[in-house]
Enzyme design. Sequence first.
Site, PDB file in Angstrom:
ATOM      1  N   ASP A  32       0.832  -1.207   0.000  1.00 29.15           N
ATOM      2  CA  ASP A  32       0.000   0.000   0.000  1.00 29.15           C
ATOM      3  C   ASP A  32       0.867   1.257   0.000  1.00 29.15           C
ATOM      4  O   ASP A  32       2.073   1.208   0.281  1.00 29.15           O
ATOM      5  CB  ASP A  32      -0.928  -0.020   1.217  1.00 29.15           C
ATOM      6  CG  ASP A  32      -2.237   0.713   0.971  1.00 29.15           C
ATOM      7  OD1 ASP A  32      -2.331   1.476  -0.017  1.00 29.15           O
ATOM      8  OD2 ASP A  32      -3.171   0.530   1.772  1.00 29.15           O
ATOM      9  N   ASP A  74     -10.664   1.701  -3.084  1.00 33.31           N
ATOM     10  CA  ASP A  74     -11.065   1.350  -1.719  1.00 33.31           C
ATOM     11  C   ASP A  74     -12.583   1.283  -1.579  1.00 33.31           C
ATOM     12  O   ASP A  74     -13.087   0.872  -0.527  1.00 33.31           O
ATOM     13  CB  ASP A  74     -10.526   2.386  -0.722  1.00 33.31           C
ATOM     14  CG  ASP A  74      -9.074   2.137  -0.369  1.00 33.31           C
ATOM     15  OD1 ASP A  74      -8.567   1.043  -0.654  1.00 33.31           O
ATOM     16  OD2 ASP A  74      -8.437   3.051   0.192  1.00 33.31           O
TER      17      ASP A  74
END
Length: 727
Positions: free
Chosen positions: A455, A520
């Site tokens: 990430d 997301d």
Amino acid sequence: MPTHAPEASAAFTALHGTHSSVVLEVRPHEAPLWRYWGPRLPDHCVPLAPLRDGRAIPPSSMEFDQPLTVAPTFGVGWYGQSALLAHRSGRQFAQQFTACRIETLVTGQNMAIHLTDSVAQLRLVLHMALDAHDVLQLRSELFNDGADVLDVQWLAAGTVPLPGDAQAVRSYTGQWAHEFQLQVDALSRSLWQRENRRGRTSHDSFPGAVVTTPGSTQHTGTVYGAHLAWSGNHRQAMEWLHDGQYHWQMGEWLAPGEVRLGAGESLQTPTLFASCATTGLNGLAANFHATVRSRLPWPGGRMRPRPVHLNTWEAVYFDHRTDDIRALAAAAASVGVERFVLDDGWFQGRHSDQTALGDWWPDAAKYPHGLQPLASYVNELGMEFGLWVEPEMVNPDSQLFRTHPDWALQLEGRPLLTMRNQLVLDVARPEVADHLFTQLHTLLSNVSIAYLKWDMNRDLTTAGDALGRPAYRSFVHALYALLDRVRTAHPRLEIESCASGGARLDMGVLAHTHRVWTSDCNDALSRVSIQRGALQFLPPEILGAHIGPAPAHTTGRSQSLNFRAGVALSGHLGIEADVRHMSDEERMALGRWVGLYKQLRNRLHTGQVWLGGDDEGDDGVLWQAHGDANASELLLLVYRTTPTSHRNTPPLRLPMLRPAALYTIERLDPTPPDWTSSPLNDAALAAGAQQVLPPTAHGAWLAAVGLPLPRMNAESALIYRLLLVAP
């Protein structure tokens, strides 16, 4: 003072793909002129005459005609966008190439164009190739042959021509949890330009676009597309030219002072991937998909079936309790999950997003015996074990930052600006890269980790290195090197590129990773447009697509499992919901969808993808089809996003089908369409669940008239298989 006159003769060089061609006009004392990029020409088709022979000098113009070249330069008569902006302490700010040599490589589909400016003491090598998928690859390399520093402000990866009938630009903007939002701008005599200065690919300015011509649609017409394979700052511009054509440039956006080439040093750009297709937006997507697939660095050299994920983030967030995690893993295995990914919250002191980034060892209170017992348990359940990391980042409240505060990107005299309570590490410093590799290597050596979710949750700002110089591009190159170093040490490892969802989703990072986290946002309605935008450039098997909970955590909207699963089915399927808390009925239904994905993934993730509905008066119905290029077997996914405005649902036309072929049609979705339960809907429910389909149908009829659809409520999905039974 030297003067220049047109040469009496010129040579022409061409690159021919399957459906597109490139033609350049080459002279020994200047950069090659762009003569053509577009639909396929015959192999021996050459221009009628050298370009200047047919162009009169207009009034109030330079006496030496300067058409568009492969590398136009500033200050010597070209007034459009330049491929190079550079100077030496304010001097030699204008460049002009006075020598050209073309080196043909491989089978004639790859060339290196060597250009020299003896006055400015520099050389430019433009690498150009046209691959088997009609994707043109351009990359520039600049050499400083002078004795002093050459300051470079801009170097285009490539400059390509666009025809005069280029009509509109389709680009993509967005924000966190709302990526790939289509923006359409009309091309005119005004400059069209998009820039990104966030230090990563970004949510709001994808490094690519599509140019349409009159009459082009999803399925027909000539379209042009380009994408810069780069995970940092970037710029693209399209400009009208005075011969009625356009040109398109793309490259890195460079911060002030970021590139200063010393004597003998060079600068290399990322690769620009550009394609022309004559079969509309779907044909263009097919070109890009094929090229991406040919470059992906799969362990062992080939992709294996994409395993079903369960990611723990939206189930537990930072609240890691061993019994809960083990119960979640068992529930995941019960519905057919094949890879269990432990997300954020596992490492030392990590109880929120405010602390501990940089301290990459298991939290002793949460995992007193480390992560291997959990990994072993996951493996015993028949699943691979994956782990979330964010190596490039550091929290100010961490042992790493307290020990090495100088390792964060920063500018002297400027405050440290946090985003999500974190700073960015200067990965280009060897000691930082070595530390991060050691941390990751230790984890991967001590725990049976098959997969890293890598990430990156913030943009770059105050991005100065230890000497106070801009560190944007060095950061990206260092990231690529670190990824490769980890993969070399652990060659079976797969890595996902995630950056607050889809903020680092590009062909640059995909030369070093195997999957991207598309967004997301797991709200299925939002995901329809997000995934369709990403599919214009990237194939479905690398786009992470998860079945989220209801209500969705990012939007608060609720959708049925049928719709959530139907939307996620086409990508690399995962689950982001807490399976432990599902009812037995929901878990059985989820298991059926997972089973369907496993049956279909080899077809979903190979071949071509066609999208439809966007430009056809869709009445809220969008569709996508996955199949081989010959359309002998197709999986058709149909989504109704809004209520219908028709009493009787219009049939769905499928123009990619073979008109002379006969197809069988089968409904595959394991649950019936979604309906609001009421007496008025009871009959519709029965009709929809028991849709009567003909045993066979002609491809010509399905293309011209269409496939009958049952009446569907908004936010519902249908899945069909069409199989060719006779040519």
